[in-house]
Design an enzyme around this catalytic site. Structure first.
Site, mmCIF file in Angstrom:
data_model
loop_
_atom_site.group_PDB
_atom_site.id
_atom_site.type_symbol
_atom_site.label_atom_id
_atom_site.label_comp_id
_atom_site.label_asym_id
_atom_site.label_seq_id
_atom_site.Cartn_x
_atom_site.Cartn_y
_atom_site.Cartn_z
ATOM 1 N N TRP A 101 0.833 -1.211 0.000
ATOM 2 C CA TRP A 101 0.000 0.000 0.000
ATOM 3 C C TRP A 101 0.863 1.254 0.000
ATOM 4 C CZ3 TRP A 101 -4.239 -1.261 -1.986
ATOM 5 C CH2 TRP A 101 -4.885 -2.449 -1.641
ATOM 6 N N ASP A 168 -1.860 6.735 6.231
ATOM 7 C CA ASP A 168 -2.861 5.780 5.764
ATOM 8 C C ASP A 168 -3.151 4.834 6.926
ATOM 9 O OD1 ASP A 168 -4.346 3.761 4.657
ATOM 10 O OD2 ASP A 168 -2.930 3.281 3.050
ATOM 11 N N LYS A 192 -12.071 -1.960 6.393
ATOM 12 C CA LYS A 192 -11.271 -2.823 7.261
ATOM 13 C C LYS A 192 -11.757 -2.733 8.708
ATOM 14 C CE LYS A 192 -8.441 -3.586 3.731
ATOM 15 N NZ LYS A 192 -7.585 -2.499 3.260
HETATM 16 C C1 LIG Z 1 -6.980 -1.997 1.918
HETATM 17 C C2 LIG Z 1 -5.986 -0.925 2.055
HETATM 18 C C3 LIG Z 1 -5.895 0.122 1.107
HETATM 19 C C4 LIG Z 1 -6.750 0.176 -0.130
HETATM 20 O O1 LIG Z 1 -8.004 0.608 0.174
HETATM 21 P P1 LIG Z 1 -9.121 0.823 -0.996
HETATM 22 O O2 LIG Z 1 -10.215 1.454 -0.220
HETATM 23 O O3 LIG Z 1 -9.432 -0.516 -1.550
HETATM 24 O O4 LIG Z 1 -8.534 1.736 -2.014
HETATM 25 C C5 LIG Z 1 -4.964 1.107 1.330
HETATM 26 N N1 LIG Z 1 -4.155 1.086 2.404
HETATM 27 C C6 LIG Z 1 -4.205 0.099 3.318
HETATM 28 C C7 LIG Z 1 -3.283 0.124 4.494
HETATM 29 C C8 LIG Z 1 -5.124 -0.932 3.165
HETATM 30 O O5 LIG Z 1 -5.172 -1.927 4.079
#
Ligand SMILES: *Cc1c(COP(=O)(O)O)cnc(C)c1O
Length: 356
Positions: A101, A168, A192
């Site tokens: 990511w 993030d 998540k």
């Molecule tokens: C799942 C995830 C993403 C991607 O998220 P989307 O909403 O599918 O774009 C980005 N960063 C992390 C840490 C993730 O676990």
């Protein structure tokens, strides 16, 4: 019977949240209408949005210097929107590469300004969090991925710097209290740890906005969404409502310090078994282990199918590891009860007795 849901994402939600979310599809708060068929400008939904914007502030202890948005396009869209909104072409931002990511965030930010990768753990397939690197003081921001969903690593301490951190937090948002003063921006795809797929929570410090000289398309400009309470266009009303239900649930738990204690207890239960069980080993560096995504392998890979079958027989689903790491990954987000973790631990103990 409800299964023990260890999927990495979309992922488990609290049982009472699912019940209320299901009821709202049929009749939202006694309106005689489904939440899916009312205007996003109705007073009922406006109240949902207002509370959904307020609760992250309450839970994280954010002051009035922060704005909360619900956006679309996933966390992946924040990879470019953050740089587009916050970084001038002539400026430099520092990025730490701790996994897939982060790598994607770096690639997309490169469309805007100078992106410097100041540390990476790629040399060991991202099994650890880099430490002790130099952060240039003239960086406009430092971008981190607080929890690496695929590799099972998580920051337990932030690097020392005065540079505002853009983080993030897709897979560990609201799993623990944070030192808000360190952050310039936080974003998280809902699916998540917060709600269903379809919305992304973004929190930004006001003074970082309005600095860039480029023109930004209206829909990609944070200021558009802030000015209109995330309702400039039709927002994803249902995902936002389910996020609100989760936020209320988090508050009822007693706040993030209580949530963190529970998360630590769950993670300790599983990591202790991984360490004590002769058949298994963890894949992440011990000091960087994630409280949310627990990655591990069988020392003897030929037993993998049998272990998966044993877990499935005990109603544990979603433990197959990501293809880039292999082995197993048990995602034990906020909504995961300790009793479900115990079921998985019992499967591991039993498996060792039969195959040891
Ligand atoms: C799942 C995830 C993403 C991607 O998220 P989307 O909403 O599918 O774009 C980005 N960063 C992390 C840490 C993730 O676990």
């Amino acid at each position: 019977m409800k299964k023990h849901n260890f999927y990495a994402g979309p992922a488990i939600l609290p049982a009472p949240v699912l019940e209320q979310a299901a009821a709202a599809v049929v009749d939202f708060e006694g309106m005689g209408l489904s939440l899916l068929e009312i205007s996003h400008r109705s007073k009922e939904f406006t109240a949902v949005m207002e509370e959904a914007i307020q609760l992250p502030k309450d839970l994280l202890g954010l002051g009035d210097d922060f704005e909360v948005m619900y956006l679309t396009g996933g966390a992946s869209s924040q990879f470019y929107m953050a740089a587009m909104n916050l970084l001038n072409d002539v400026e430099t931002a520092s990025y730490v590469d701790t996994g897939a990511w982060s790598t994607k965030a770096i690639k997309e930010a490169q469309h805007f300004g100078n992106i410097e990768v100041i540390a990476t753990s790629k040399d060991k397939n991202y099994a650890y969090i880099p430490k002790g690197y130099h952060i240039p003081g003239n960086s406009t921001f430092l971008h981190l991925t607080s929890n690496n969903t695929i590799f099972g690593t998580e920051y337990h301490e932030l690097p020392e710097t005065d540079v505002p951190i853009i983080c993030d937090m897709s897979s560990d948002i609201f799993s623990r209290p944070i030192d808000v003063a360190r952050y310039g921006m936080i974003y998280a795809g809902a699916q998540k740890n917060l709600g269903p797929a379809g919305t992304t929570l973004a929190i930004v410090r006001k003074d970082l906005l309005g600095r860039v000289e480029r023109t930004i398309p209206t829909m990609l400009n944070y200021q558009t969404h802030i000015a209109k309470n995330s309702s400039f266009n039709t927002p994803p009303v249902y995902p936002i409502y389910v996020c609100l239900l989760t936020l209320r649930w988090l508050k009822e738990q007693g706040g993030l310090a209580v949530v963190e204690e529970k998360n630590q207890a769950k993670a300790a239960l599983l990591y202790n078994e991984i360490d004590e069980n002769p058949l298994f080993e963890g894949t992440a560096a011990a000091e960087d282990r994630s409280l949310m995504n627990v990655t591990f392998v069988l020392k003897d890979e030929t037993l993998s199918d049998a272990f998966l079958a044993a877990a499935t027989a005990a109603n544990c689903v979603g433990i197959k590891g990501h293809r880039s790491v292999g082995g197993f990954r048990a995602s034990i987000y906020n909504a995961m009860p300790q009793s479900s973790v115990q079921v998985l631990v019992d499967v591991m103990k039993d498996f060792a007795q039969k195959n040891g």
